[in-house]
Design an enzyme around this catalytic site. Sequence first.
Site, PDB file in Angstrom:
ATOM      1  N   LYS A   1      49.170  26.974  34.929  1.00  0.00           N
ATOM      2  CA  LYS A   1      48.152  26.282  34.145  1.00  0.00           C
ATOM      3  C   LYS A   1      47.723  27.194  33.006  1.00  0.00           C
ATOM      4  O   LYS A   1      47.085  28.220  33.230  1.00  0.00           O
ATOM      5  CB  LYS A   1      46.940  25.894  34.987  1.00  0.00           C
ATOM      6  CG  LYS A   1      45.906  25.111  34.168  1.00  0.00           C
ATOM      7  CD  LYS A   1      44.696  24.699  34.979  1.00  0.00           C
ATOM      8  CE  LYS A   1      43.718  23.924  34.085  1.00  0.00           C
ATOM      9  NZ  LYS A   1      42.478  23.554  34.805  1.00  0.00           N
TER      10      LYS A   1
ATOM     11  N   ASP B   1      53.433  41.654  30.572  1.00  0.00           N
ATOM     12  CA  ASP B   1      53.879  41.997  29.219  1.00  0.00           C
ATOM     13  C   ASP B   1      53.551  43.434  28.846  1.00  0.00           C
ATOM     14  O   ASP B   1      54.268  44.055  28.046  1.00  0.00           O
ATOM     15  CB  ASP B   1      53.270  41.031  28.204  1.00  0.00           C
ATOM     16  CG  ASP B   1      53.892  39.636  28.279  1.00  0.00           C
ATOM     17  OD1 ASP B   1      54.819  39.448  29.087  1.00  0.00           O
ATOM     18  OD2 ASP B   1      53.454  38.741  27.527  1.00  0.00           O
TER      19      ASP B   1
ATOM     20  N   SER C   1      45.546  29.493  36.058  1.00  0.00           N
ATOM     21  CA  SER C   1      44.601  29.476  34.951  1.00  0.00           C
ATOM     22  C   SER C   1      44.224  30.895  34.513  1.00  0.00           C
ATOM     23  O   SER C   1      45.080  31.672  34.120  1.00  0.00           O
ATOM     24  CB  SER C   1      43.372  28.648  35.350  1.00  0.00           C
ATOM     25  OG  SER C   1      42.559  28.353  34.249  1.00  0.00           O
TER      26      SER C   1
END
Length: 216
Positions: free
Chosen positions: A139, A125, A114
């Site tokens: 999630k 990234d 999450s």
Amino acid sequence: CGCNTRRLRSRSRYGHEDGVYYIRISQFDNDTGTEFDEMLKLAEENGMTALVLDLRTNGGGYEREADKVADALLGEGLVAYSQDRNGERLSEVFSDAAQVEVPVVLLVNQNTASASELVTGAFRDFRKGTIIGTQTFGKGIGQVSRSYTDDGSGVVITIATYFTPSGECIHGVGITPDVEVTIAEEYRRLTPDQIPEGEDAQLDKALELVRAELAG
């Protein structure tokens, strides 16, 4: 660094004689972002040369606190965004130019989920550092729940899907670490602080990597 908090803490048992600091976030609680900033400041004041950030077995918590941690870690740019079921963008989170300037290694495992995966996805990234551990939980949705007092039933409704800066939805997939390291079977159900010293292969690999980088 001799500092402990309820949810976010630095464990001095791994030492920091060479300036390598360890911070574990077990959950994104109400004050996690502030605590993380305070610990970074303390570490920097005491000569931090590298950071190992542990998000293993972090099941999430408040997204806004995860956003604050990502902002403190990363440089300027998009951290995450969410969309509704029609593909309309609901929210965007950005970080400013201030960031951690020393090498960083991020630890994750199968219970990293999450909000902690939002931090992990942005970390990856942004190419901020190396991710070590095992595939994360996967999630990446926002949900609301409603309970009915008459019969005790309830419903959970998915209202948003979250994406990493590169546009990847990790829900049901998770994030693959840069360096996959497993720990011994008998320790896999333990939280990181319960693993005996010297038996945590993931942490040992992280320390090995940052110290090699510092030496090289």
